[in-house]
Motif scaffolding. Structure first.
Motif: not given
Length: 235
Positions: A66-71
């Motif tokens: 999810t963190l990588n998706f946010i970026s």
């Protein structure tokens, strides 16, 4: 460019209601800036019932994903506040006491302004809400200091994280490597529910050490078996 507030959350609608939603988002009237990154149909319904005014985006399963998706979701160079779902307060050091911040959006704007002026992509706050620890600190630092993952500001550079159990330490160091600095406002802090997946954290501790050894001054093992790191301020 506007400020976006990204909140990853999974199966914690009651926690979110009791904490970040009522104590931060509603208190500071941040609704129009916030996006919930959710991972299931059940959460889509539950969070929509609680907070129909908040935008939702479906993200991949897992916190790191999810963190990588946010970026990837936000444009490059977007100003993003990443906020966890269990915040219960944002505070400023006033004399020798902590007082609640009057305007959170102004604090985020202030942090981004300092970041832009100094050429930093990551800015955050003192990681422990303890006035005694904070009062002797320099108000603003630019060297390598830990930016806790519960609440921070970043200018999106599409940095991909790989170490799940140590993602906040990894994000701190990767931004430092990129910019030669991270911003920390040591007169501001937050209260949140610190909990650690000890098994995941322990497994990833060695992976993190192997990759970032030159940036680590000390490995700290806590009573519950979890680990954290003291980073070298000047590398």
């Amino acid at each position: 460019m506007p400020i976006f507030i990204a909140i990853p959350t999974y199966d914690r609608v009651d926690t979110f209601r009791k904490k970040t939603y009522t104590k931060i988002i509603q208190k500071y009237k941040l609704e129009k800036y916030c996006t919930l990154f959710i991972q299931s149909d059940k959460d889509a319904n539950d969070y929509k019932e609680l907070a129909p005014e908040l935008k939702q985006v479906r993200s991949p399963k897992g916190y790191l994903n999810t963190l990588n998706f946010i970026s990837k979701y936000y444009p490059k160079n977007a100003k993003v506040v990443k906020m966890d779902d269990d915040l219960t307060g944002i505070f400023k050091l006033t004399g020798d006491k902590l007082t609640k911040v009057n305007n959170a959006y102004d604090l985020f704007n202030k942090t981004f302004a300092i970041m832009v002026n100094t050429g930093a992509s990551l800015g955050g706050f003192y990681p422990i809400p303890n006035a005694g620890f904070m009062k002797d600190r320099k108000a603003i630092t630019t060297d390598l200091r830990f930016i806790v993952g519960s609440l921070y500001c970043f200018i999106n550079r599409n940095i991909k994280l790989k170490i799940d159990g140590k993602s906040d330490f990894e994000f701190t160091i990767e931004n430092y490597i990129r910019d030669g600095k991270v911003i920390r406002l040591n007169n501001y802090t937050m209260r949140y529910d610190y909990s650690d997946n000890t098994e995941k954290s322990g497994r990833d501790t060695q992976i993190f050490q192997n990759k970032y050894d030159k940036y680590i001054s000390k490995v700290i093992t806590h009573k519950d078996g979890s680990t954290s790191f003291l980073l070298k301020k000047n590398v």
